[in-house]
Design a protein around this motif. Structure first.
Motif, PDB file in Angstrom:
ATOM      1  N   SER A 196       1.029  -1.223  -0.034  1.00  0.00           N
ATOM      2  CA  SER A 196      -0.065  -0.090   0.029  1.00  0.00           C
ATOM      3  C   SER A 196       0.967   1.294   0.108  1.00  0.00           C
ATOM      4  O   SER A 196       0.510   2.372  -0.626  1.00  0.00           O
ATOM      5  CB  SER A 196      -0.949   0.092   1.351  1.00  0.00           C
ATOM      6  N   THR A 197       2.074   1.095   0.905  1.00  0.00           N
ATOM      7  CA  THR A 197       2.764   2.304   0.897  1.00  0.00           C
ATOM      8  C   THR A 197       3.281   2.403  -0.633  1.00  0.00           C
ATOM      9  O   THR A 197       3.605   3.811  -0.951  1.00  0.00           O
ATOM     10  CB  THR A 197       3.928   2.041   1.980  1.00  0.00           C
ATOM     11  N   ARG A 241      -7.440  -6.479   1.584  1.00  0.00           N
ATOM     12  CA  ARG A 241      -6.467  -6.309   2.753  1.00  0.00           C
ATOM     13  C   ARG A 241      -7.447  -5.178   3.648  1.00  0.00           C
ATOM     14  O   ARG A 241      -7.519  -5.558   4.778  1.00  0.00           O
ATOM     15  CB  ARG A 241      -5.352  -5.640   2.591  1.00  0.00           C
TER      16      ARG A 241
HETATM   17  N1  LIG Z   1      10.907   1.510   7.439  1.00  0.00           N
HETATM   18  C1  LIG Z   1      10.135   1.366   6.381  1.00  0.00           C
HETATM   19  N2  LIG Z   1       8.893   1.087   6.549  1.00  0.00           N
HETATM   20  C2  LIG Z   1       8.077   0.626   5.579  1.00  0.00           C
HETATM   21  C3  LIG Z   1       8.502   0.906   4.229  1.00  0.00           C
HETATM   22  N3  LIG Z   1       7.487   0.660   3.387  1.00  0.00           N
HETATM   23  C4  LIG Z   1       6.510   0.218   4.247  1.00  0.00           C
HETATM   24  N4  LIG Z   1       6.868   0.610   5.481  1.00  0.00           N
HETATM   25  C5  LIG Z   1       5.967   0.220   6.640  1.00  0.00           C
HETATM   26  O1  LIG Z   1       5.497  -1.147   6.584  1.00  0.00           O
HETATM   27  C6  LIG Z   1       4.116  -1.180   7.185  1.00  0.00           C
HETATM   28  C7  LIG Z   1       3.323  -2.081   6.459  1.00  0.00           C
HETATM   29  O2  LIG Z   1       3.232  -1.297   5.018  1.00  0.00           O
HETATM   30  P1  LIG Z   1       1.999  -1.463   4.093  1.00  0.00           P
HETATM   31  O3  LIG Z   1       2.106  -0.653   2.824  1.00  0.00           O
HETATM   32  O4  LIG Z   1       0.822  -1.316   4.878  1.00  0.00           O
HETATM   33  O5  LIG Z   1       2.195  -2.743   3.671  1.00  0.00           O
HETATM   34  P2  LIG Z   1       1.172  -3.950   2.689  1.00  0.00           P
HETATM   35  O6  LIG Z   1       2.162  -4.767   2.093  1.00  0.00           O
HETATM   36  O7  LIG Z   1       0.290  -3.164   2.142  1.00  0.00           O
HETATM   37  O8  LIG Z   1       0.399  -4.659   3.989  1.00  0.00           O
HETATM   38  P3  LIG Z   1      -0.939  -5.331   3.880  1.00  0.00           P
HETATM   39  O9  LIG Z   1      -2.053  -4.136   3.667  1.00  0.00           O
HETATM   40  O10 LIG Z   1      -0.972  -5.972   5.321  1.00  0.00           O
HETATM   41  O11 LIG Z   1      -1.098  -6.420   2.870  1.00  0.00           O
HETATM   42  C8  LIG Z   1       3.749   0.158   7.337  1.00  0.00           C
HETATM   43  O12 LIG Z   1       3.901   0.400   8.755  1.00  0.00           O
HETATM   44  C9  LIG Z   1       4.847   0.822   6.729  1.00  0.00           C
HETATM   45  O13 LIG Z   1       4.952   2.330   7.140  1.00  0.00           O
HETATM   46  C10 LIG Z   1       9.836   1.444   4.057  1.00  0.00           C
HETATM   47  O14 LIG Z   1      10.155   1.421   2.835  1.00  0.00           O
HETATM   48  N5  LIG Z   1      10.478   1.624   5.320  1.00  0.00           N
END
Ligand SMILES: Nc1nc2c(ncn2[C@@H]2O[C@H](COP(=O)(O)OP(=O)(O)OP(=O)(O)O)[C@@H](O)[C@H]2O)c(=O)[nH]1
Ligand SMILES: Nc1nc2c(ncn2[C@@H]2O[C@H](COP(=O)(O)OP(=O)(O)OP(=O)(O)O)[C@@H](O)[C@H]2O)c(=O)[nH]1
Length: 472
Positions: A196-197, A241
């Motif tokens: 998502s990020t 999600r």
């Molecule tokens: N330090 C750091 N944290 C990150 C980075 N990218 C994502 N995060 C953190 O990791 C966590 C999960 O990020 P999401 O983007 O929600 O991950 P996702 O893969 O979409 O997760 P789901 O929605 O559960 O599938 C969050 O707390 C983000 O802030 C990064 O490049 N560096």
């Protein structure tokens, strides 16, 4: 611009062991098997495949395979199967007509109770028997009149396909899948990897058009955006999600959503969490991508703030645990800080170009000739394997057809050597390259010594010309 959603509907095969799920799976997906990645180091039973039904296609998931693969992790296994069933557009519940109803069938029927509207009972092994007599026993399951088939003999397959066409024909994905000029990118990765990020980073800053097209029964979302002036569609599985987060706080990984996203994409961006390393789930997701034959870029995310030692460690782990992805580009990024996203998108663009490139017969044959000259294929029982010429057999992934004789005896090392030669010559980074070998129908094959080298070359030129002009 209006566009058809890219995501294909899924059909889940459910049933106790030995009822014939794999047999049915193979029947349904056989025509597409040629597209399946056959990369070295990646041999396992398939749990999902593509089935051509009427004018469209769907994804078939063998939930039995899911159950078996993850043996030893009982809770998550049951969870995976249940989730696959929940998310499937249609469920084929298979029973063994000869065995009658057994208690495991009843247990599965209970599990399917909330999904009866999208479930069809399929009674297998009906060949040579009276379907109505066999069917009587299965009414007790409360899932209606079973469809009688004999998967091993291909009986009833027409009816079954018709049924699927009727029941999932409305799925929008049975429309042409590729939007002209738009690169469809799937973001996949285990929960919390940063999908998502990354999506927000890519789209938020570069949004031109953002249309959220939620499928009728699916939650995958397509987001159109531009990066460096190039149009992309991101296929995200965020819908699921979000929902998962609402009804229980546990993050769910969805095989079905991941498959749908991979299948609908031109290029897959697979995220790995550098802080977690390469786990079994990552390897599994990446295995699914490799099997699909899609172009891939692996984004090693959360690279920010890591010690050099940690960085070195994750790099070596990636190499060790993902040898089957030797064609992929790996880009370390920080989705959070937005670093190296330019490199990431360049790799995506390159992988896309490679996956869809056109290769001329003459250029391919020249590379083949050079490679064979540098390292001739080994002799088998005193006879040299001959590789004569090559032409392109398909795109996405690039498929190269090589003609010669005794080609079936070429070992994997030599095949890999050839793949690498083509990869280097045509800069095919980020995409698998598939080779198909054909032993040519060569009237001189048993009299090869009667042909001079010049005569052979002339004949090869003629055949090459025939292929080029589409006569062969
Ligand atoms: N330090 C750091 N944290 C990150 C980075 N990218 C994502 N995060 C953190 O990791 C966590 C999960 O990020 P999401 O983007 O929600 O991950 P996702 O893969 O979409 O997760 P789901 O929605 O559960 O599938 C969050 O707390 C983000 O802030 C990064 O490049 N560096
Ligand atoms: N008589 C008969 N046997 C069949 C038919 N289809 C499959 N079988 C046999 O049933 C057995 C089980 O088939 P599979 O396709 O492996 O069954 P499965 O449900 O995938 O089993 P698991 O892999 O254990 O989950 C095999 O010996 C098949 O040959 C059929 O139409 N008629």
């Amino acid at each position: 611009m209006e566009h058809a959603p890219l995501v294909a509907p899924t059909v889940a095969l459910v049933g106790r062991p030995n009822v014939g799920k794999s047999t049915l799976f193979n029947q349904l997906t056989r025509t597409r098997d040629a597209l399946v990645a056959d990369e070295a180091g990646l041999t396992r039973d398939r749990q999902y495949g593509l089935a051509d039904i009427a004018d469209g296609h769907c994804i078939v998931v063998d939930t039995g395979g899911i159950m078996e693969q993850a043996e030893g992790l009982d809770a998550s296994v049951a969870e995976q199967s249940r989730l696959a069933i929940e998310e499937a557009d249609f469920v084929l519940f298979m029973v063994d007509g000869r065995a009658g109803v057994v208690s495991e069938d009843q247990a599965i029927a209970e599990m399917l109770r909330p999904h009866t509207a999208k479930t069809c009972l399929v009674m297998n092994k009906c060949e040579g028997l009276d379907r109505d007599v066999l069917a009587a026993d299965f009414f007790a399951l409360g899932l209606g009149d079973p469809l009688g088939i004999a998967a091993a003999h291909g009986q009833g397959m027409g009816l079954l396909r018709e049924l699927l066409a009727q029941r999932i024909a409305l799925a929008p994905s049975n429309k042409p899948r590729r939007e002209h000029g738009r690169v469809a990118v799937a973001l996949v990765g285990r929960p919390n990897a940063g999908k998502s990020t990354l999506l927000n980073r890519l789209v938020g800053e570069n949004r031109v058009i953002a249309s959220d097209v939620a499928g009728t029964t699916r939650d995958s979302v397509e987001v159109a955006f531009e990066y460096n002036g190039k149009p992309y569609t991101l296929i995200d599985t965020a819908g699921l999600r979000r929902k998962a987060k609402v009804y229980d706080r546990i993050e769910k990984f969805s095989v079905v959503k991941t498959l749908q996203a991979i299948e609908a994409s031109n290029v897959v961006v697979a995220l790995i969490d550098a802080r977690e390393g390469v786990g079994a789930q990552d390897a599994r997701i990446l295995g699914m991508v490799a099997e699909s034959g899609r172009a891939i870029v692996v984004a090693i995310n959360k690279w920010d703030g890591l010690e050099d030692e940690q960085r070195a460690q994750i790099k070596s782990e990636v190499e060790r645990k993902l040898p089957f992805l030797d064609y992929a580009s790996f880009v370390s990024i920080s989705a959070l800080h937005g670093s190296r996203l330019k490199e990431l998108m360049q790799a995506v663009s390159k992988a896309h170009r490679a996956a869809f490139c056109d290769l001329s017969t003459s250029a391919l044959s020249a590379v083949l000739e050079k490679a064979v000259h540098a390292h001739p294929p080994p002799a088998v029982a005193g006879r040299r394997i001959k590789l004569r010429y090559a032409h392109q057999g398909g795109r996405n992934p690039p498929t190269i057809v090589i003609h010669g004789n005794q080609t079936e005896k070429l070992n994997n090392n030599y095949r890999r050597y050839l793949v690498n030669a083509f990869r280097q010559a045509f800069e095919l980074d980020g995409t698998p390259v598939h080779l198909h070998f054909k032993t040519s129908d060569n009237p001189y094959k048993d009299r090869k010594n009667e042909l001079s080298t010049g005569q052979r070359r002339k004949r090869d030129r003629m055949i090459r010309h025939r292929i080029k002009s589409g006569k062969s």
